[in-house]
Design an enzyme around this catalytic site. Structure first.
Site, PDB file in Angstrom:
ATOM      1  N   THR A  84     -23.800  -4.814  43.590  1.00 13.51           N
ATOM      2  CA  THR A  84     -23.096  -6.060  43.256  1.00 13.51           C
ATOM      3  C   THR A  84     -21.674  -5.709  42.860  1.00 13.51           C
ATOM      4  O   THR A  84     -21.416  -4.632  42.316  1.00 13.51           O
ATOM      5  CB  THR A  84     -23.741  -6.793  42.049  1.00 13.51           C
ATOM      6  OG1 THR A  84     -23.840  -5.869  40.969  1.00 13.51           O
ATOM      7  CG2 THR A  84     -25.111  -7.349  42.367  1.00 13.51           C
ATOM      8  N   SER A 103     -19.028  -6.374  40.164  1.00 15.60           N
ATOM      9  CA  SER A 103     -19.144  -6.842  38.770  1.00 15.60           C
ATOM     10  C   SER A 103     -18.351  -8.126  38.566  1.00 15.60           C
ATOM     11  O   SER A 103     -17.427  -8.429  39.323  1.00 15.60           O
ATOM     12  CB  SER A 103     -18.629  -5.775  37.810  1.00 15.60           C
ATOM     13  OG  SER A 103     -19.393  -4.610  37.929  1.00 15.60           O
ATOM     14  N   HIS A 106     -22.698   6.525  46.340  1.00 15.52           N
ATOM     15  CA  HIS A 106     -23.649   7.418  47.024  1.00 15.52           C
ATOM     16  C   HIS A 106     -24.229   6.813  48.306  1.00 15.52           C
ATOM     17  O   HIS A 106     -24.982   7.494  48.992  1.00 15.52           O
ATOM     18  CB  HIS A 106     -24.755   7.867  46.062  1.00 15.52           C
ATOM     19  CG  HIS A 106     -25.638   6.786  45.558  1.00 15.52           C
ATOM     20  ND1 HIS A 106     -26.843   7.045  44.942  1.00 15.52           N
ATOM     21  CD2 HIS A 106     -25.509   5.442  45.573  1.00 15.52           C
ATOM     22  CE1 HIS A 106     -27.411   5.907  44.601  1.00 15.52           C
ATOM     23  NE2 HIS A 106     -26.626   4.914  44.964  1.00 15.52           N
TER      24      HIS A 106
HETATM   25  N1  SAH Z   1     -17.622  -1.386  40.369  1.00 19.64           N
HETATM   26  C1  SAH Z   1     -18.405  -1.786  41.523  1.00 19.64           C
HETATM   27  C2  SAH Z   1     -19.861  -1.891  41.105  1.00 19.64           C
HETATM   28  C3  SAH Z   1     -20.806  -1.745  42.240  1.00 19.64           C
HETATM   29  S1  SAH Z   1     -22.535  -1.830  41.753  1.00 19.64           S
HETATM   30  C4  SAH Z   1     -17.869  -3.133  41.983  1.00 19.64           C
HETATM   31  O1  SAH Z   1     -17.516  -3.925  41.116  1.00 19.64           O
HETATM   32  O2  SAH Z   1     -17.841  -3.409  43.187  1.00 19.64           O
HETATM   33  C5  SAH Z   1     -22.875  -0.155  41.349  1.00 19.64           C
HETATM   34  C6  SAH Z   1     -22.665   0.836  42.450  1.00 19.64           C
HETATM   35  O3  SAH Z   1     -23.135   2.098  41.976  1.00 19.64           O
HETATM   36  C7  SAH Z   1     -23.425   0.544  43.744  1.00 19.64           C
HETATM   37  O4  SAH Z   1     -22.496   0.423  44.787  1.00 19.64           O
HETATM   38  C8  SAH Z   1     -24.332   1.778  43.913  1.00 19.64           C
HETATM   39  O5  SAH Z   1     -24.467   2.179  45.274  1.00 19.64           O
HETATM   40  C9  SAH Z   1     -23.602   2.822  43.087  1.00 19.64           C
HETATM   41  N2  SAH Z   1     -24.433   3.938  42.622  1.00 19.64           N
HETATM   42  C10 SAH Z   1     -25.671   3.893  42.082  1.00 19.64           C
HETATM   43  N3  SAH Z   1     -26.094   5.148  41.791  1.00 19.64           N
HETATM   44  C11 SAH Z   1     -25.089   5.996  42.160  1.00 19.64           C
HETATM   45  C12 SAH Z   1     -24.927   7.425  42.107  1.00 19.64           C
HETATM   46  N4  SAH Z   1     -25.887   8.236  41.644  1.00 19.64           N
HETATM   47  N5  SAH Z   1     -23.765   7.940  42.555  1.00 19.64           N
HETATM   48  C13 SAH Z   1     -22.781   7.135  43.046  1.00 19.64           C
HETATM   49  N6  SAH Z   1     -22.881   5.802  43.134  1.00 19.64           N
HETATM   50  C14 SAH Z   1     -24.026   5.231  42.674  1.00 19.64           C
END
Ligand code: SAH
Length: 229
Positions: free
Chosen positions: A58, A60, A111
């Site tokens: 998502t 944020s 990731h």
């Molecule tokens: N700041 C972003 C938030 C995206 S949601 C925005 O506002 O668009 C959180 C994100 O963390 C997802 O895209 C998910 O793929 C990523 N994520 C989850 N675990 C992760 C990991 N171990 N390493 C890198 N990214 C990760």
């Protein structure tokens, strides 16, 4: 409070965040006005709420992004080196890049390869952020953010956009002295027992201090799942 910030335009949304005290720094306001949230999410981009962007991710809510930027502002200045973990849509990388330009660096790491491709496509929609990708001011990489991103370390600021089980040691090591990290962390040893945002500061001598800011609900930082297109 947050729903009152919704608007029909990007500038209206940012002005409402300002009016309600969720944003208080003029240069952050300018950077958020310069980055159209509609470049990063198609559905209801000017609502003050999180939206799904696919692949279990998502974008944020705008008031959360505003608070993260306000918390890190002393460390996000022209020339700063920033790491955005779980960079998702790429929105925050774009706003941070405006704040560190003309000569710092923002590295976004996610990731899921489809998500890093999506964020690059989003950043390419605007000539300013597209040029920032070309110049290397913004880099988007695919990898496990729990390990940080050593090639571009150390960082003045690390923003973590997904909830961690702990403040991972590599992230502490990759923070500059002085530097600041914004990280949501699970409470009570489980992702479902609640989460809180922590501000982690490293001083000039390398001493680390931690401050709990507020309770939140983020997507967890996990092992990568495979998605078929
Ligand atoms: N700041 C972003 C938030 C995206 S949601 C925005 O506002 O668009 C959180 C994100 O963390 C997802 O895209 C998910 O793929 C990523 N994520 C989850 N675990 C992760 C990991 N171990 N390493 C890198 N990214 C990760």
């Amino acid at each position: 409070m947050s729903w009152r910030c919704s608007s029909t335009t990007n500038e209206g949304l940012v002005n409402n965040l300002w009016k309600h005290g969720l944003l208080s720094t003029p240069r952050i306001r300018e950077a958020m006005v310069a980055v159209d949230r509609a470049q990063f999410t198609r559905e209801m981009p000017y609502e003050d709420s999180p939206q799904r962007i696919g692949y279990d991710a998502t974008i944020s809510a705008p008031h959360i992004h505003a608070n993260a930027l306000e918390t890190l502002k002393e460390y996000i200045k022209p020339g700063s080196n920033i790491l955005d973990i779980g960079s998702g849509s790429g929105y925050l990388c774009a706003v941070m890049a405006h704040l560190i330009a003309p000569n710092g660096k923002v590295t976004g790491i996610d990731h899921i390869p489809q998500i890093t491709s999506l964020s690059i496509a989003n950043l390419r929609k605007n000539p300013v952020t597209s040029e920032m990708l070309d110049s290397g001011l913004i880099s988007i990489v695919t990898g496990d953010g729990r390990l940080g991103y050593p090639p571009n370390a150390p960082y003045d600021a690390i923003h973590v956009g997904a909830a961690a089980m702990d403040v991972h040691q590599p992230l502490l090591e990759q923070l500059k002295s002085p530097g600041r990290m914004f990280i949501p962390v699970a409470e009570g040893g489980s992702m479902y027992g609640g989460q809180a945002v922590w501000q982690i500061d490293k001083d000039e001598k390398g001493n680390v201090s931690r401050k709990r800011l507020y309770g939140v609900m983020y997507v967890p930082l996990t092992d990568a799942k495979k998605f078929e297109d």
